[in-house]
Motif scaffolding. Structure first.
Motif, PDB file in Angstrom:
ATOM      1  N   SER A  21      -5.421 -19.435   7.092  1.00  0.00           N
ATOM      2  CA  SER A  21      -6.276 -18.798   8.039  1.00  0.00           C
ATOM      3  C   SER A  21      -6.781 -19.730   9.089  1.00  0.00           C
ATOM      4  O   SER A  21      -6.893 -20.960   8.928  1.00  0.00           O
ATOM      5  CB  SER A  21      -7.455 -17.957   7.203  1.00  0.00           C
ATOM      6  OG  SER A  21      -8.382 -18.990   6.721  1.00  0.00           O
ATOM      7  N   TYR A  98      -2.081  -9.533   8.587  1.00  0.00           N
ATOM      8  CA  TYR A  98      -3.103 -10.597   8.302  1.00  0.00           C
ATOM      9  C   TYR A  98      -2.800 -11.833   8.931  1.00  0.00           C
ATOM     10  O   TYR A  98      -3.236 -12.681   9.483  1.00  0.00           O
ATOM     11  CB  TYR A  98      -3.648 -10.374   7.136  1.00  0.00           C
ATOM     12  CG  TYR A  98      -4.956 -11.281   6.745  1.00  0.00           C
ATOM     13  CD1 TYR A  98      -6.230 -11.019   7.565  1.00  0.00           C
ATOM     14  CD2 TYR A  98      -4.802 -12.655   6.341  1.00  0.00           C
ATOM     15  CE1 TYR A  98      -7.374 -11.760   7.440  1.00  0.00           C
ATOM     16  CE2 TYR A  98      -5.644 -13.297   6.248  1.00  0.00           C
ATOM     17  CZ  TYR A  98      -6.872 -13.210   6.887  1.00  0.00           C
ATOM     18  OH  TYR A  98      -8.321 -13.944   6.813  1.00  0.00           O
ATOM     19  N   GLU A 102      -3.791 -14.320  11.933  1.00  0.00           N
ATOM     20  CA  GLU A 102      -4.219 -15.599  11.612  1.00  0.00           C
ATOM     21  C   GLU A 102      -3.220 -16.603  12.207  1.00  0.00           C
ATOM     22  O   GLU A 102      -3.674 -17.901  12.848  1.00  0.00           O
ATOM     23  CB  GLU A 102      -4.360 -15.903  10.136  1.00  0.00           C
ATOM     24  CG  GLU A 102      -5.527 -15.031   9.677  1.00  0.00           C
ATOM     25  CD  GLU A 102      -6.784 -15.502  10.007  1.00  0.00           C
ATOM     26  OE1 GLU A 102      -7.055 -16.662  10.472  1.00  0.00           O
ATOM     27  OE2 GLU A 102      -7.720 -14.509   9.640  1.00  0.00           O
ATOM     28  N   CYS A 163      -3.655  -3.016  13.674  1.00  0.00           N
ATOM     29  CA  CYS A 163      -3.782  -4.399  13.472  1.00  0.00           C
ATOM     30  C   CYS A 163      -5.351  -4.852  12.985  1.00  0.00           C
ATOM     31  O   CYS A 163      -5.598  -5.581  12.044  1.00  0.00           O
ATOM     32  CB  CYS A 163      -3.070  -5.250  14.467  1.00  0.00           C
ATOM     33  SG  CYS A 163      -1.585  -5.356  14.610  1.00  0.00           S
ATOM     34  N   TRP A 166      -6.047  -3.407   9.614  1.00  0.00           N
ATOM     35  CA  TRP A 166      -5.773  -3.998   8.399  1.00  0.00           C
ATOM     36  C   TRP A 166      -6.230  -5.537   8.398  1.00  0.00           C
ATOM     37  O   TRP A 166      -6.454  -6.158   7.204  1.00  0.00           O
ATOM     38  CB  TRP A 166      -4.038  -4.376   8.573  1.00  0.00           C
ATOM     39  CG  TRP A 166      -3.608  -2.963   7.986  1.00  0.00           C
ATOM     40  CD1 TRP A 166      -2.908  -1.938   8.417  1.00  0.00           C
ATOM     41  CD2 TRP A 166      -3.224  -2.547   6.604  1.00  0.00           C
ATOM     42  NE1 TRP A 166      -2.503  -0.958   7.533  1.00  0.00           N
ATOM     43  CE2 TRP A 166      -2.923  -1.496   6.365  1.00  0.00           C
ATOM     44  CE3 TRP A 166      -4.055  -3.262   5.336  1.00  0.00           C
ATOM     45  CZ2 TRP A 166      -2.537  -0.813   5.229  1.00  0.00           C
ATOM     46  CZ3 TRP A 166      -3.591  -2.733   4.237  1.00  0.00           C
ATOM     47  CH2 TRP A 166      -2.972  -1.320   4.076  1.00  0.00           C
ATOM     48  N   TYR A 167      -6.520  -6.176   9.655  1.00  0.00           N
ATOM     49  CA  TYR A 167      -7.187  -7.293   9.380  1.00  0.00           C
ATOM     50  C   TYR A 167      -8.513  -7.623   8.899  1.00  0.00           C
ATOM     51  O   TYR A 167      -8.820  -8.336   7.878  1.00  0.00           O
ATOM     52  CB  TYR A 167      -7.188  -8.102  10.997  1.00  0.00           C
ATOM     53  CG  TYR A 167      -7.938  -9.221  11.104  1.00  0.00           C
ATOM     54  CD1 TYR A 167      -7.184 -10.471  10.816  1.00  0.00           C
ATOM     55  CD2 TYR A 167      -9.403  -9.327  11.267  1.00  0.00           C
ATOM     56  CE1 TYR A 167      -7.817 -11.594  10.854  1.00  0.00           C
ATOM     57  CE2 TYR A 167      -9.983 -10.713  11.451  1.00  0.00           C
ATOM     58  CZ  TYR A 167      -9.062 -11.771  11.186  1.00  0.00           C
ATOM     59  OH  TYR A 167      -9.757 -13.129  11.148  1.00  0.00           O
ATOM     60  N   ILE A 170      -7.968  -6.380   4.752  1.00  0.00           N
ATOM     61  CA  ILE A 170      -7.354  -7.557   3.942  1.00  0.00           C
ATOM     62  C   ILE A 170      -8.773  -8.693   4.010  1.00  0.00           C
ATOM     63  O   ILE A 170      -9.036  -8.825   2.751  1.00  0.00           O
ATOM     64  CB  ILE A 170      -6.436  -8.295   4.565  1.00  0.00           C
ATOM     65  CG1 ILE A 170      -5.075  -7.020   4.559  1.00  0.00           C
ATOM     66  CG2 ILE A 170      -6.135  -9.417   4.061  1.00  0.00           C
ATOM     67  CD1 ILE A 170      -4.625  -6.869   3.084  1.00  0.00           C
ATOM     68  N   ALA A 171      -9.460  -8.942   4.904  1.00  0.00           N
ATOM     69  CA  ALA A 171     -10.355  -9.656   4.945  1.00  0.00           C
ATOM     70  C   ALA A 171     -11.470  -9.320   3.991  1.00  0.00           C
ATOM     71  O   ALA A 171     -11.918 -10.140   3.316  1.00  0.00           O
ATOM     72  CB  ALA A 171     -11.087 -10.190   6.495  1.00  0.00           C
ATOM     73  N   THR A 178     -14.004 -14.105   8.731  1.00  0.00           N
ATOM     74  CA  THR A 178     -13.409 -13.812   9.729  1.00  0.00           C
ATOM     75  C   THR A 178     -13.920 -14.681  10.874  1.00  0.00           C
ATOM     76  O   THR A 178     -14.677 -15.610  10.434  1.00  0.00           O
ATOM     77  CB  THR A 178     -13.846 -12.270  10.128  1.00  0.00           C
ATOM     78  OG1 THR A 178     -15.234 -12.265  10.290  1.00  0.00           O
ATOM     79  CG2 THR A 178     -13.366 -11.374   8.947  1.00  0.00           C
TER      80      THR A 178
END
Length: 190
Positions: A21, A98, A102, A163, A166-167, A170-171, A178
């Protein structure tokens, strides 16, 4: 017994996602500049110089605050040896999105680092703008086979929403920092 295996897989996936990440990249840059560690040092020289691995308190604090193993974080940050993710977890579309975001964040941060000090671009100034640019670039790369500009713009807007969703999903699921949290983490470990 099966519950323990799932927990182990979850922690392994969480560690892998963190090491790939932007947060890990920013922490790596911070630690390497603070301790003047070059990338051209061999792992043997690094181990010889930092034989007592507790000499780097930033990594110790990070492992304590994010509940990661110290040795694995030390290898990921100093030696650039990041753990691999299993095919089962990697096949998830959300995790692929994700990781694509990243990767774009890291590429943007690299380009920001290599710019001269007299160059000023407001798009690269804060972390929030970097995230929106990275999501836009990731969404655009997913739509590489669209020919019409109008259709591309419509599909790109929809893909950016997906996006973003989902970002952050997942985080949140893997309890990962983040881009908004990275400055606080850097202050916490310093």
């Amino acid at each position: 017994m099966a519950r323990a295996r799932k927990y182990t897989t979850f922690n392994r996936a969480r560690l892998m996602l963190f090491t790939h990440s932007y947060a890990c990249y920013a922490i790596t840059c911070h630690v390497k500049t603070k301790y003047k560690i070059n990338d051209n040092l061999t792992p043997r020289e690094l181990r010889k110089r930092y034989i007592n691995k507790r000499i780097i308190p930033e990594i110790s604090r990070l492992s304590y605050s994010l509940h990661f193993d110290y040795e694995v974080l030390w290898r990921a940050i100093l030696l650039n040896k990041k753990p691999l993710l299993s095919k089962q977890v990697r096949s998830s579309d959300g995790i692929r999105l994700y990781l694509a975001i990243e990767d774009e964040l890291i590429a943007l941060a690299e380009s920001k680092r290599h710019r001269s000090r007299d160059f000023f671009d407001p798009d690269y100034e804060n972390e929030y703008a970097l995230l929106s640019i990275a999501i836009e670039r990731a969404a655009g790369s997913l739509l590489n086979d669209v020919e019409d500009d109008f259709v591309f713009d419509q599909q790109c807007e929809e893909m950016k929403k997906i996006c973003f969703k989902w970002y952050y999903k997942i985080a949140y699921r893997y309890k990962l920092p983040t881009t908004r949290i990275v400055p606080f983490v850097l202050r916490l470990i310093s």
